[in-house]
Design a protein around this motif. Sequence first.
Motif, mmCIF file in Angstrom:
data_model
loop_
_atom_site.group_PDB
_atom_site.id
_atom_site.type_symbol
_atom_site.label_atom_id
_atom_site.label_comp_id
_atom_site.label_asym_id
_atom_site.label_seq_id
_atom_site.Cartn_x
_atom_site.Cartn_y
_atom_site.Cartn_z
ATOM 1 N N ASN A 49 14.967 7.111 -46.229
ATOM 2 C CA ASN A 49 16.389 7.652 -46.800
ATOM 3 C C ASN A 49 17.384 6.607 -46.772
ATOM 4 O OD1 ASN A 49 14.955 10.147 -47.119
ATOM 5 N ND2 ASN A 49 15.614 11.101 -45.216
ATOM 6 N N ALA A 77 18.799 16.118 -39.784
ATOM 7 C CA ALA A 77 17.712 16.992 -39.921
ATOM 8 C C ALA A 77 16.481 16.496 -40.562
ATOM 9 C CB ALA A 77 18.171 18.239 -40.864
ATOM 10 N N ALA A 79 13.668 15.749 -42.828
ATOM 11 C CA ALA A 79 13.600 15.613 -44.259
ATOM 12 C C ALA A 79 12.205 15.500 -44.715
ATOM 13 C CB ALA A 79 14.365 14.825 -45.123
ATOM 14 N N CYS A 84 12.539 19.727 -48.417
ATOM 15 C CA CYS A 84 13.769 19.525 -49.554
ATOM 16 C C CYS A 84 13.038 18.689 -50.543
ATOM 17 C CB CYS A 84 14.906 18.819 -48.878
ATOM 18 S SG CYS A 84 14.503 17.267 -47.895
ATOM 19 N N VAL A 87 17.049 16.517 -53.393
ATOM 20 C CA VAL A 87 18.618 16.344 -52.584
ATOM 21 C C VAL A 87 19.370 15.684 -53.414
ATOM 22 C CG1 VAL A 87 17.138 16.241 -50.375
ATOM 23 C CG2 VAL A 87 17.341 14.018 -51.627
ATOM 24 N N THR A 113 21.373 22.216 -46.411
ATOM 25 C CA THR A 113 21.196 21.155 -45.091
ATOM 26 C C THR A 113 21.669 20.107 -45.375
ATOM 27 O OG1 THR A 113 19.243 22.869 -44.700
ATOM 28 C CG2 THR A 113 19.633 20.592 -43.237
ATOM 29 N N SER A 114 22.343 19.379 -44.387
ATOM 30 C CA SER A 114 22.729 17.951 -44.639
ATOM 31 C C SER A 114 21.606 17.181 -43.822
ATOM 32 C CB SER A 114 24.222 17.742 -43.808
ATOM 33 O OG SER A 114 24.189 16.242 -43.847
ATOM 34 N N TYR A 115 21.057 16.169 -44.526
ATOM 35 C CA TYR A 115 20.054 15.342 -43.802
ATOM 36 C C TYR A 115 20.583 14.158 -43.271
ATOM 37 C CZ TYR A 115 17.330 18.908 -46.037
ATOM 38 O OH TYR A 115 16.831 20.235 -46.396
#
Lengths: 126, 139, 80
Positions: A49, A77, A79, A84, A87, A113-115
């Motif tokens: 990410n 969080a 992922a 998700c 995104v 949600t924020s990852y």
Amino acid sequence: MLLKDKFFTVLHEERITANDAVFLCELKADCDVYRGHFPDKPVSPGVCNIEMIRECAEMLIGQDLLIDTIKQCRLTAVASPSICPKVDVKVTVARVEGTENYNIVASIADALTSYMEMKATLKVKE
Amino acid sequence: MLYQNEELFRLMPQRAPIVMVDKILDAEGDTAHTGLTVGPDNYFIEEDGRMAEPGLIEHIAQSASAFKGHKALQAGEPLPIGYIGEVKKFHCYVRPAIDQELTTTITLGAEVNGVTLMTGETRCGETLVADTQMKIFVE
Amino acid sequence: MTKEEIIEKVNPLLAEEFEVDESDITPDAVIKEALELDSLSLVDLVAVIEHTFKVKIPAADLPTVKTFADLYNYIESHQA
């Protein structure tokens, strides 16, 4: 780019200003990274990410960038392509005065949600 | 040398193609030394033959994960699965090249509710490659 | 170290680590709210105290340390 069209594909790109964009990305479930991370339990590696953010920043600026420093990157969080599938990767860049570097603020999130949230300094690759 | 190559699979859940540590040289108290030989097929090698910076972060994280696995094994506890919770003050000084030998010092710090603070410093020979603080979250 | 010395030492460190205004750190303020702590950053607080005062706050004791006054007392009574 290392992970574009392998770990993720860009479905849509929204340029807000020259320094500010949102990339709607699909996390590809068939990426080979999930064979090993983890066997029988696909979780998107946090570092992939981070790399996705770097590659989105390269698309925004139109230059190859290296990660010089990461001031802070919070992985808030877990992922994965099933949690998700799509995104938003939001990237804001600001040139560091008198240098070839860019300060960036980036986030990965979907509607619920924020990852990831990241503050970093990237430098233009020579 | 405490563990190398497949022996590390007893300590950590990551498997090919994203295995980013291939030895634990020694471990004492809260400090361990680990290593990685950068193979040509490494997942993070870019077109210019250098490892992308996130590969270094993963190397440091997996080094800590394997070290925690070693500690769990010694204590007869189940193998923890750790995730990166936070990367802080990461600095990449130089991107490693294929065939280079990386050596990393992992120091574990305070731990609260499954979140462990740690620092990692990676060198190639005498050259500093990267250093960082990190939080590892164990489920 | 006296409590005054502890306060003088720890407040600027916490303000810097958690990027808050030192004036937000008052004895009656709730630490979690003033420093915006969550499950990830709680360990940073423990690490700052351990590093600065060589005082370890075990997870079991954390619920008793709610306000900054609690923290100063904890450090004062546990310092070597």
